[in-house]
Scaffold this motif. Structure first.
Motif, PDB file in Angstrom:
ATOM      1  N   GLY A   1       0.817  -1.210   0.000  1.00  0.00           N
ATOM      2  CA  GLY A   1       0.000   0.000   0.000  1.00  0.00           C
ATOM      3  C   GLY A   1       0.846   1.253   0.000  1.00  0.00           C
ATOM      4  N   ILE A   2       0.639   2.108  -0.966  1.00  0.00           N
ATOM      5  CA  ILE A   2       1.410   3.353  -1.051  1.00  0.00           C
ATOM      6  C   ILE A   2       0.586   4.521  -0.510  1.00  0.00           C
ATOM      7  CG2 ILE A   2       2.762   2.536  -3.011  1.00  0.00           C
ATOM      8  CD1 ILE A   2       0.954   4.212  -4.831  1.00  0.00           C
TER       9      ILE A   2
ATOM     10  N   VAL B   1      -0.793  -1.342  -4.214  1.00  0.00           N
ATOM     11  CA  VAL B   1      -2.159  -1.050  -3.783  1.00  0.00           C
ATOM     12  C   VAL B   1      -2.286   0.468  -3.665  1.00  0.00           C
ATOM     13  CG1 VAL B   1      -3.920  -1.433  -2.031  1.00  0.00           C
ATOM     14  CG2 VAL B   1      -2.202  -3.214  -2.488  1.00  0.00           C
ATOM     15  N   PRO B   2      -3.141   1.106  -4.456  1.00  0.00           N
ATOM     16  CA  PRO B   2      -3.242   2.580  -4.411  1.00  0.00           C
ATOM     17  C   PRO B   2      -3.800   3.065  -3.078  1.00  0.00           C
ATOM     18  CG  PRO B   2      -4.962   1.644  -5.797  1.00  0.00           C
ATOM     19  CD  PRO B   2      -4.054   0.514  -5.455  1.00  0.00           C
ATOM     20  N   ARG B   3      -3.503   4.297  -2.769  1.00  0.00           N
ATOM     21  CA  ARG B   3      -3.955   4.894  -1.499  1.00  0.00           C
ATOM     22  C   ARG B   3      -5.464   4.846  -1.373  1.00  0.00           C
ATOM     23  NH1 ARG B   3      -5.368   5.947   2.679  1.00  0.00           N
ATOM     24  NH2 ARG B   3      -4.763   7.613   4.142  1.00  0.00           N
ATOM     25  N   ALA B   4      -6.162   4.919  -2.491  1.00  0.00           N
ATOM     26  CA  ALA B   4      -7.631   4.954  -2.444  1.00  0.00           C
ATOM     27  C   ALA B   4      -8.256   3.592  -2.154  1.00  0.00           C
ATOM     28  CB  ALA B   4      -8.167   5.484  -3.767  1.00  0.00           C
ATOM     29  N   THR B   5      -7.460   2.544  -2.193  1.00  0.00           N
ATOM     30  CA  THR B   5      -8.008   1.197  -1.965  1.00  0.00           C
ATOM     31  C   THR B   5      -7.673   0.728  -0.560  1.00  0.00           C
ATOM     32  OG1 THR B   5      -7.764   0.625  -4.312  1.00  0.00           O
ATOM     33  CG2 THR B   5      -8.014  -1.198  -2.747  1.00  0.00           C
ATOM     34  N   PRO B   6      -8.642   0.679   0.342  1.00  0.00           N
ATOM     35  CA  PRO B   6      -8.356   0.181   1.694  1.00  0.00           C
ATOM     36  C   PRO B   6      -8.063  -1.328   1.661  1.00  0.00           C
ATOM     37  CG  PRO B   6     -10.706   0.590   1.441  1.00  0.00           C
ATOM     38  CD  PRO B   6     -10.051   1.094   0.187  1.00  0.00           C
ATOM     39  N   PHE B   7      -7.206  -1.741   2.574  1.00  0.00           N
ATOM     40  CA  PHE B   7      -6.862  -3.166   2.616  1.00  0.00           C
ATOM     41  C   PHE B   7      -8.108  -4.046   2.810  1.00  0.00           C
ATOM     42  CE2 PHE B   7      -2.140  -2.733   4.059  1.00  0.00           C
ATOM     43  CZ  PHE B   7      -1.843  -2.208   2.809  1.00  0.00           C
TER      44      PHE B   7
END
Length: 496
Positions: A79-80, A105-111
């Motif tokens: 995740g960045i 994993v883009p910042r907009a995508t929560p784990f």
């Protein structure tokens, strides 16, 4: 099968970006999140590990990846935008070196979105497996109605491979396709591991060929991954089921093989339920005492049941273990313990004829005549009827047997050479002169019966429409049918 990492990476809503090659067939068993420098103690293998690289540096990236690869994780999602604005180059280089799939994993995508997506895919795969197993088991159950060969054919089709049903010695009973029979010889040495025996050694090289578990064996034989399973419930297998596929069987396929083995076991064990019955029959024929829980037990009663469904009813009832059922044209004959006669009649439903109790096997033939005569009368009432309940027994009982038999022999002498005419006359009288009903009881065409009745009238030179003539013939048949015993009631049709 678990979802593939490539399928997870391709989900548009997650926006994952592969930074290293993603193996097309790598499965994902779960999603784990960890910021530990060494999370392997908390992993089982197959996970997609998500991290923000909180403790990751250029110095430890190589060892970090090496540990994950040894733990056989499916891949890493980095995740960045939280700790690192971009995936560290050292991590990318280490992933490439070790062949580890690395996803940005883009910042907009929560784990949690990644976890939910994989969870939904796992649920869909699980549902698909359950559905496939259910459909396969239903298809195998239908095939089992046609016998073991049909089960083998269906199983091979469901697995996309081959299937064999072997006997206890390893000989082929059924093979699908037929060419698969040639594989049986190679499997024979391994069957010993599925047979009981305290000192049965494993064949040489068994460890290299496969492994045995309770009742089953897995091995690799040339180009096939093979599973062998014992058939039967006893201490020793009654046979073996072997299947082979190009790739190892997934879990759902093992379930399907287990279902097939269970159906084959059921078919192989079912005949055991008739052992007591066959033993009792043998005892009767040999004049020996019959087993306690089997038929026929004397005194026994013979029933003639109009509803042929009695056969299935007895199969489903514990009483069936002590009864013998024989389908006849238009009805079913049942030999049952005298004490259970009315219960059998209740199971049959509708009209049934019940004989008087027979003391021994030689008496059963006369009891059959009684039961079929009682059935002829019961068809008119629609209810079970005992032979001793038939009207007319009192009249016949007061006749002098010697004089009555002389009268009967003389009256019926013209028909003696043609037994079919006597049978037809008896059915005609039992039906009250109704040709359709009598023909149905005899299982002949009504025109055939009409021709016979006319011939009877011609030979006897009597008018069969005359009530007095019918009464005389009725008495004569009752007398001649009981040549060695008390005079009884006639009126039913012996089947040809």
């Amino acid at each position: 099968m678990p979802p593939r990492l490539a399928a997870v990476a391709a989900l548009p809503r997650l926006g994952l970006r592969p930074l290293t090659p993603v193996p097309p067939d790598a499965p994902v068993s779960w999603v784990a999140v960890s910021e530990l420098e060494d999370p392997t103690a908390y992993l089982e293998g197959g996970e997609l590990l998500l991290t923000t690289g909180m403790r990751l540096t250029s110095d430890n990236a190589y060892d970090y990846v090496a540990r994950l690869v040894r733990r056989e994780v499916a891949g890493v999602g980095f995740g960045i935008g939280v700790v690192h604005d971009a995936v560290p180059p050292a991590l990318v280089a280490a992933a490439r070196t070790h062949g580890l799939a690395l996803l940005e994993v883009p910042r907009a995508t929560p784990f949690i979105a990644v976890g939910k997506a994989v969870s939904r895919m796992l649920a869909a795969e699980w549902y698909e497996d359950v559905t496939r197993a259910f459909q396969a088991q239903r298809a195998l159950s239908r095939a089992a109605l046609d016998g073991p060969a049909a089960v083998i054919v269906r199983l091979a089709r469901e697995l996309g491979g081959w299937a064999l049903l072997l006997d206890t010695a390893g000989a082929v009973r059924h093979a699908e396709p037929a060419s698969a029979a040639s594989r049986a010889a190679a499997l024979t040495p391994d069957l010993a591991r599925l047979r009981p025996g305290p000192s049965t050694p494993a064949p040489s090289g068994a460890g290299a060929r496969g492994r045995a578990v309770v009742g089953s064996l897995s091995l690799v034989d040339g180009d096939a991954h093979v599973v062998v399973q014992g058939i039967g419930l006893g201490d020793r297998p009654l046979g073996f089921l072997a299947v082979g596929t190009p790739a190892p069987l997934p879990h759902v396929a093992h379930t399907i093989v287990g279902a097939a083995a269970a159906l084959l076991t059921l078919r192989s064990e079912t005949p055991r339920s008739g052992r007591d019955l066959r033993a009792a029959l043998a005892a009767v024929l040999l004049g020996l005492p019959a087993p306690d829980r089997a038929a026929p037990r004397f005194p026994a009663t013979v029933l003639a049941c109009a509803d042929t469904g009695i056969v299935d009813a007895l199969e489903a009832d514990p009483l069936g273990d002590r009864c013998l059922a024989l389908p006849r044209p238009g009805h079913v004959v049942v030999i049952a313990p005298a004490s259970a006669a009315r219960r059998v009649a209740a199971l049959a439903g509708g009209p049934s004829g019940i004989s008087e109790p027979a003391a021994s096997a030689p008496d059963l033939a006369a009891a059959l005549v009684q039961a079929e005569r009682a059935l002829a009368a019961a068809r008119r009432t629609g209810e079970p009827l005992g032979y001793d309940e038939l009207p007319g027994q009192g009249l016949l009982g007061v006749l002098d047997p010697h004089l009555a038999r002389g009268f009967a022999d003389a009256l019926l002498a013209p028909l003696a050479a043609e037994p079919a005419l006597l049978t037809s006359l008896r059915a005609y009288l039992a039906s009250g002169g109704r040709l359709e009903e009598a023909a149905r009881d005899l299982d002949v065409h009504r025109h055939t019966l009409r021709t016979r009745v006319r011939r009877v009238a011609d030979l006897l030179d009597r008018d069969l429409d005359d009530p007095g003539v019918r009464a005389e013939l009725w008495v004569a048949l009752a007398v001649t049918d009981n040549a060695t015993g008390p005079i009884g009631l006639t009126g039913a049709s012996d089947q040809e």
